[in-house]
Enzyme design. Structure first.
Site, short mmCIF file in Angstrom:
data_model
loop_
_atom_site.label_atom_id
_atom_site.label_comp_id
_atom_site.label_asym_id
_atom_site.label_seq_id
_atom_site.Cartn_x
_atom_site.Cartn_y
_atom_site.Cartn_z
N GLU A 120 4.22 -5.06 7.46
CA GLU A 120 3.40 -4.02 8.10
C GLU A 120 3.82 -3.71 9.52
OE1 GLU A 120 2.25 -6.43 6.20
OE2 GLU A 120 0.78 -5.64 4.80
N ALA A 126 0.87 -1.17 0.00
CA ALA A 126 0.00 0.00 0.00
C ALA A 126 0.91 1.22 0.00
CB ALA A 126 -0.89 -0.03 1.23
N GLU A 181 -0.57 -9.32 -0.62
CA GLU A 181 -2.00 -9.60 -0.46
C GLU A 181 -2.72 -9.62 -1.81
OE1 GLU A 181 -2.00 -6.46 2.49
OE2 GLU A 181 -3.07 -7.77 3.87
N GLY A 208 0.55 -4.98 0.92
CA GLY A 208 -0.61 -5.05 0.03
C GLY A 208 -0.29 -5.71 -1.30
#
Ligand code: DAK
Length: 258
Positions: A132, A64, A112, A109
């Site tokens: 993270e 992200a 993911e 992300g």
């Protein structure tokens, strides 16, 4: 679209996250584009599948977008998490198969996003991780759920709790990717898999994906009943008739997807 590229050839869509300056990090705009694009792709009757990759030779998706997230308050954080989940669900619930062609870093992300795909093939320079915790947050786009389902809780928790990156070989060893190939062969290899899928009965392909995706959420007995129902549905298709007839006549089946 500003942040994604989509080319469709022989009914196979190649979708590329195209933000190479930030190693293809996912900002809200990119996630919004991704949701809209996958809604459009879901409506394409003839589509065989999607190959997902990142622009450049360094990163699939490095996570992200940290520069965006940095200033979030609790509400913005939750909205961003929701948007990310909608994007991952749009990928995971596409009726046709999605292959992640992981061509470099797949972190946070990005890992993911690869997990939301059906099949993961990576290049030998790929690196995976859920870093993270280094940023004081937890995985927020489904990693705490999809990663343990794929590789088991022990391997998943080690990745999430240490934030360590693993290389392509280790990702293959723990079952995070199906296969490691040379970087210059990555896309050709993924197209090869899709071409093979394109030869099969399209209805059976979609029902296979549905049986696995819906069944994994159920207990075994219900999931098996679900499989029986979907198996039965196949017999409403011309493809089933053609596939079995072709076998008995010792010829190649000509599937029509109906
Ligand atoms: N976001 C924004 N920019 C990024 C980025 C990212 N994730 N990753 C890399 N970049 C940018 C760098 O800032 C740099 O920009 P400039 O300085 O050139 O302007 C450029 O990409 C090139 O990166 P580097 O110079 O750092 O390149 P290196 O080869 O030295 O290092 C690296 C590559 C991938 C190891 C390094 O860039 C790195 O560690 N990147 C961050 C990886 C990371 O931590 N990813 C996880 C992000 S966190 C949630 C919602 C979502 C999430 C969590 C919670 N809730 C709502 C609950 C998701 C979280 C994440 O994904």
């Amino acid at each position: 679209m500003k942040n994604l590229l989509c080319e469709i050839e022989r009914n196979i869509a190649l979708v590329t996250v195209n933000r190479p300056k930030s190693l293809n990090a996912l900002n809200p705009e990119t996630l919004t584009e991704l949701i809209a694009l996958f809604q459009q792709l879901a409506e394409k009757e003839e589509l065989v599948g999607v190959i997902f990759t990142g622009s450049g030779d360094k990163a699939f998706v490095a996570g992200a977008d940290i520069s965006d997230m940095q200033g979030y308050d609790v509400f913005a954080g939750r909205e961003f998490g929701r948007l990310g989940h909608r994007a991952m669900d749009a990928v995971a619930s596409l009726p046709v198969p999605v292959i992640a062609a992981v061509n470099g870093f797949a972190l946070g992300g990005g890992c993911e996003l690869a997990l939301a795909c059906d099949i993961r093939i990576c290049s030998d320079n790929a690196k995976f991780g859920q870093p993270e915790v280094n940023l004081g947050v937890i995985p927020g786009f489904g990693g705490t759920q999809r990663l343990p389902r794929l590789v088991g809780t022990g391997q998943a928790l080690e990745l999430m709790l240490t934030g360590d990156m693993i290389d392509a070989q280790e990702a293959s060893r723990i079952g995070l990717v199906n296969r490691v190939v040379a970087q210059d062969e990555l896309l050709a290899h993924c197209f090869g898999i899709m071409e093979k899928i394109a030869q099969k009965g399209p209805i059976a392909i979609k029902l296979c994906k549905e049986a696995v995706a819906s069944g994994i959420e159920m207990d075994l007995a219900r999931a098996c009943r679900n499989e029986v129902d979907l198996f039965g549905v196949c017999f409403a298709s011309e493809d089933q008739n053609e596939g079995m007839k072709a076998f008995l006549e010792k010829r190649q089946a000509k599937f029509k997807g109906c």
